[in-house]
Design a protein around this motif. Structure first.
Motif, PDB file in Angstrom:
ATOM      1  N   ALA A  13      66.053  46.612  54.142  1.00 10.07           N
ATOM      2  CA  ALA A  13      64.723  46.608  52.972  1.00 10.07           C
ATOM      3  C   ALA A  13      63.536  47.796  54.246  1.00 10.07           C
ATOM      4  N   LEU A  14      63.637  47.645  55.426  1.00 11.69           N
ATOM      5  CA  LEU A  14      62.855  48.865  56.183  1.00 11.69           C
ATOM      6  C   LEU A  14      62.528  50.138  55.945  1.00 11.69           C
ATOM      7  N   TRP A  15      64.391  50.345  55.885  1.00  7.89           N
ATOM      8  CA  TRP A  15      64.067  51.850  55.723  1.00  7.89           C
ATOM      9  C   TRP A  15      63.835  52.225  53.689  1.00  7.89           C
ATOM     10  N   ALA A  16      64.675  51.411  53.234  1.00 12.98           N
ATOM     11  CA  ALA A  16      64.304  51.326  52.125  1.00 12.98           C
ATOM     12  C   ALA A  16      62.366  51.460  51.875  1.00 12.98           C
ATOM     13  N   TYR A  17      61.615  50.834  53.074  1.00 13.11           N
ATOM     14  CA  TYR A  17      60.137  50.544  52.513  1.00 13.11           C
ATOM     15  C   TYR A  17      59.414  52.371  53.050  1.00 13.11           C
ATOM     16  N   TYR A  18      60.076  52.774  53.664  1.00 13.50           N
ATOM     17  CA  TYR A  18      59.774  53.989  54.568  1.00 13.50           C
ATOM     18  C   TYR A  18      60.059  54.931  54.035  1.00 13.50           C
ATOM     19  N   LEU A  19      61.384  54.625  52.833  1.00 11.38           N
ATOM     20  CA  LEU A  19      61.752  55.915  52.456  1.00 11.38           C
ATOM     21  C   LEU A  19      60.968  55.948  51.174  1.00 11.38           C
ATOM     22  N   GLY A  20      60.802  55.044  50.288  1.00 17.01           N
ATOM     23  CA  GLY A  20      60.223  54.967  49.706  1.00 17.01           C
ATOM     24  C   GLY A  20      59.291  55.618  49.445  1.00 17.01           C
ATOM     25  N   ILE A  21      57.963  55.203  50.354  1.00 19.92           N
ATOM     26  CA  ILE A  21      56.543  55.859  50.435  1.00 19.92           C
ATOM     27  C   ILE A  21      56.752  57.119  51.257  1.00 19.92           C
ATOM     28  N   ALA A  22      57.715  57.566  52.081  1.00 20.47           N
ATOM     29  CA  ALA A  22      57.887  58.984  52.064  1.00 20.47           C
ATOM     30  C   ALA A  22      57.986  59.393  50.977  1.00 20.47           C
ATOM     31  N   SER A  23      59.193  59.056  49.960  1.00 19.33           N
ATOM     32  CA  SER A  23      59.256  60.227  48.457  1.00 19.33           C
ATOM     33  C   SER A  23      58.056  59.564  47.990  1.00 19.33           C
ATOM     34  N   LEU A  24      57.271  58.739  47.642  1.00 18.66           N
ATOM     35  CA  LEU A  24      56.199  58.796  47.319  1.00 18.66           C
ATOM     36  C   LEU A  24      55.598  60.294  47.638  1.00 18.66           C
ATOM     37  N   LEU A  25      55.560  60.507  48.300  1.00 15.95           N
ATOM     38  CA  LEU A  25      54.530  61.334  49.322  1.00 15.95           C
ATOM     39  C   LEU A  25      55.016  63.130  49.637  1.00 15.95           C
ATOM     40  N   CYS A  26      55.984  63.365  49.736  1.00 21.40           N
ATOM     41  CA  CYS A  26      56.494  64.178  49.442  1.00 21.40           C
ATOM     42  C   CYS A  26      57.872  64.425  48.137  1.00 21.40           C
ATOM     43  N   GLY A  27      58.607  63.382  47.512  1.00 24.93           N
ATOM     44  CA  GLY A  27      59.327  63.682  46.861  1.00 24.93           C
ATOM     45  C   GLY A  27      60.391  64.063  47.143  1.00 24.93           C
ATOM     46  N   ILE A  28      61.190  64.128  47.681  1.00 26.02           N
ATOM     47  CA  ILE A  28      62.515  64.444  48.404  1.00 26.02           C
ATOM     48  C   ILE A  28      62.775  63.069  48.368  1.00 26.02           C
ATOM     49  N   THR A  29      62.525  62.409  49.253  1.00 21.51           N
ATOM     50  CA  THR A  29      63.996  60.771  49.265  1.00 21.51           C
ATOM     51  C   THR A  29      64.258  59.818  48.423  1.00 21.51           C
TER      52      THR A  29
END
Length: 114
Positions: free
Chosen positions: A44-60
């Motif tokens: 869940a923590l990885w999902a959270y960090y990847l979700g935020i990163a995907s909103l910022l840069c669009g690749i994850t």
């Protein structure tokens, strides 16, 4: 108990070697019983960090969705770990990113055909 530094025998309840003074047994750590420690939900923590990163840069986006689903499964099997909100943030952030990238690709294809 033997001292690892000088090799001489000591009583089992000694914290320090009576010959050389080296600590042979660290002090016991007392954890209060009322401390509610919940082990983390790593997916869940990885999902959270990847979700935020995907909103910022669009690749994850896709990894965020996958880790979010894994995080929800982990939270279901281990309710004391919690982490459902983190998993949902990852899933929603990843899904929004995938949707935006998909719409961008369709827009580029349509504009190239015109």
């Amino acid at each position: 108990m033997f001292c690892y530094r000088c090799g001489k025998a000591n009583e089992d309840d000694n914290r320090f070697c009576k010959y050389c003074g080296t600590m042979i047994r660290p002090p016991a750590v007392v954890v209060p019983e009322d401390l509610n420690y919940f082990p983390p939900n790593p997916d869940a923590l990885w999902a959270y960090y990847l979700g935020i990163a995907s909103l910022l840069c669009g690749i994850t986006g896709i990894p965020a969705i996958v880790m979010g689903i894994r995080g929800l499964r982990y939270a279901k099997l281990h309710p004391e770990a919690r982490g459902e909100v983190h998993a949902w943030v990852g899933i929603i952030g990843g899904a929004l990113t995938v949707l935006c990238v998909f719409m961008l690709i369709i827009g580029v294809v349509i504009s190239a055909c015109l």
